[in-house]
Design a protein around this motif. Structure first.
Motif, PDB file in Angstrom:
ATOM      1  N   PHE A  50       0.810  -0.985  -0.037  1.00 28.06           N
ATOM      2  CA  PHE A  50       0.018   0.064  -0.073  1.00 28.06           C
ATOM      3  C   PHE A  50       0.999   1.274   0.019  1.00 28.06           C
ATOM      4  N   ARG A  51       2.130   1.067  -0.529  1.00 31.39           N
ATOM      5  CA  ARG A  51       2.901   2.228  -0.771  1.00 31.39           C
ATOM      6  C   ARG A  51       2.283   3.288  -1.488  1.00 31.39           C
ATOM      7  N   ALA A  52       2.480   4.595  -0.972  1.00 27.89           N
ATOM      8  CA  ALA A  52       1.840   5.720  -2.181  1.00 27.89           C
ATOM      9  C   ALA A  52       2.376   5.869  -3.507  1.00 27.89           C
ATOM     10  N   LYS A  53       1.610   5.812  -4.288  1.00 22.83           N
ATOM     11  CA  LYS A  53       2.180   5.951  -5.849  1.00 22.83           C
ATOM     12  C   LYS A  53       1.399   7.487  -6.473  1.00 22.83           C
ATOM     13  N   ASP A  56      -2.727   7.735  -6.893  1.00 23.72           N
ATOM     14  CA  ASP A  56      -3.407   6.746  -6.250  1.00 23.72           C
ATOM     15  C   ASP A  56      -4.754   7.790  -5.489  1.00 23.72           C
ATOM     16  N   GLU A  58      -7.897   7.130  -2.661  1.00 25.29           N
ATOM     17  CA  GLU A  58      -8.133   6.847  -1.310  1.00 25.29           C
ATOM     18  C   GLU A  58      -8.221   5.503  -1.210  1.00 25.29           C
ATOM     19  N   PRO A  59      -7.408   4.821  -0.431  1.00 26.85           N
ATOM     20  CA  PRO A  59      -7.485   3.236  -0.403  1.00 26.85           C
ATOM     21  C   PRO A  59      -9.021   2.674   0.027  1.00 26.85           C
TER      22      PRO A  59
END
Length: 314
Positions: A50-53, A56, A58-59
């Motif tokens: 779930f590292r930020a890209k 992206d 909101e999960p």
């Protein structure tokens, strides 16, 4: 009798009580390792997945997942229940009732040494404590001043020594040898030098030791030692220390009746030699800061006589 020292470790059980505690220690290490692996593994997994890209959104948020909640609550509950059961079981096995039992030895923690009194005998000693191997013995543990804690890792359980309270420990030492430990409750300036030394003898050797140490002190062997005995009883030494068979009956310092038969001085701080005895008499505070023994300004000949006398007390 040849006596070997043993590794000071909870992973080197040398008593029946320590052997019963050993599986519980192993279970706890396994459980803690499992928790650490799960937590670290999940942390690494979540960090990577779930590292930020860039770009992206909101999960996705997950709520009311009963399966996850069941695992999060159920597994810790089962682990706590298991350890509660095992702990109570081991406590019942290693700490049976002491009602009506006469202790083998009464050990009193003091700042900063251990006094040992053997009920039913006249034996009183300090710091080096003899016990019979292969027999279940009862230790009565007390404190004269502050809270101390008696612990020999190879024997398993440890016990606080609290002023005004009598606590007890059962110990069944597996085989003869020398077993070491230390006070494990901070008790003042010399806490680090409040070592424990238990010498486990065969039953026959233990009875012989009791017989020998029940005797009064040996008379001075020569004129120098005789002069030391006179000085010891005339000066303040006899006000604090006891030597059976002499006028010295002090109670605030260690019993010196058989001082020369001990291998160490000052609760394990140094080996028992004439030179070390002399150093301590000349400057107690300089050798062991915080010690209760005052510094006496003795002449050289006086110190030599005292050392000759004390070295004769076997």
């Amino acid at each position: 009798m040849s006596q070997g020292s043993h590794v000071i470790s909870i992973f080197n059980p040398q008593s029946a009580e320590a052997w019963k505690l050993s599986p519980l220690n192993n279970y706890l290490i396994i459980a803690c390792s499992f928790i650490m692996i799960v937590v670290v593994g999940l942390l690494i997994y979540v960090t990577i997945k779930f590292r930020a890209k860039a770009g992206d959104a909101e999960p996705k948020q997950i709520y009311n997942n009963r399966t996850v909640e069941a695992f999060m609550i159920g597994i810790p509950f089962l682990m706590v229940s298991f350890f509660f059961y095992q702990t109570v079981k081991v406590m019942n096995e290693t700490e049976p009732t002491v009602q009506g039992q006469v202790p083998t030895v009464v050990i009193t923690g003091r700042q900063w040494w251990w006094q040992a009194v053997y009920p039913g005998t006249t034996v009183v000693t300090a710091n080096e404590i003899h016990l019979p191997a292969g027999k279940k013995v009862l230790l009565q543990l007390e404190s004269q001043d502050v809270i101390h804690d008696w612990w020999i890792p190879s024997f398993g359980p440890k016990m606080d020594m609290i002023p005004g309270v009598k606590n007890y420990l059962w110990v069944t030492i597996g085989k003869p040898g020398v077993y070491e430990g230390a006070c494990s409750e901070f008790c003042g300036k010399q806490h680090a030098w409040m070592r424990i030394k238990v010498i486990a003898d065969s039953p026959a050797d233990y009875q012989q030791w009791l017989l020998n140490k029940s005797k009064a002190a040996l008379p001075p062997a020569d004129t120098l030692a005789l002069a030391g005995a006179v000085i010891f009883n005339k000066k303040s030494c006899a006000d604090c220390h006891s030597i059976r068979g002499t006028p010295a009956q002090g109670k605030s310092g260690p019993d010196l009746t058989h001082l020369a038969s001990r291998t160490t001085l000052l609760a394990g701080m140094m080996t028992n030699t004439k030179e070390h005895i002399k150093r301590f008499i000349n400057n107690p505070e300089g050798v062991k800061p915080g010690v209760r023994m005052p510094r006496f300004i003795f002449k050289k000949d006086t110190v030599n006589a005292l050392v000759a006398y004390l070295s004769n007390l076997k």
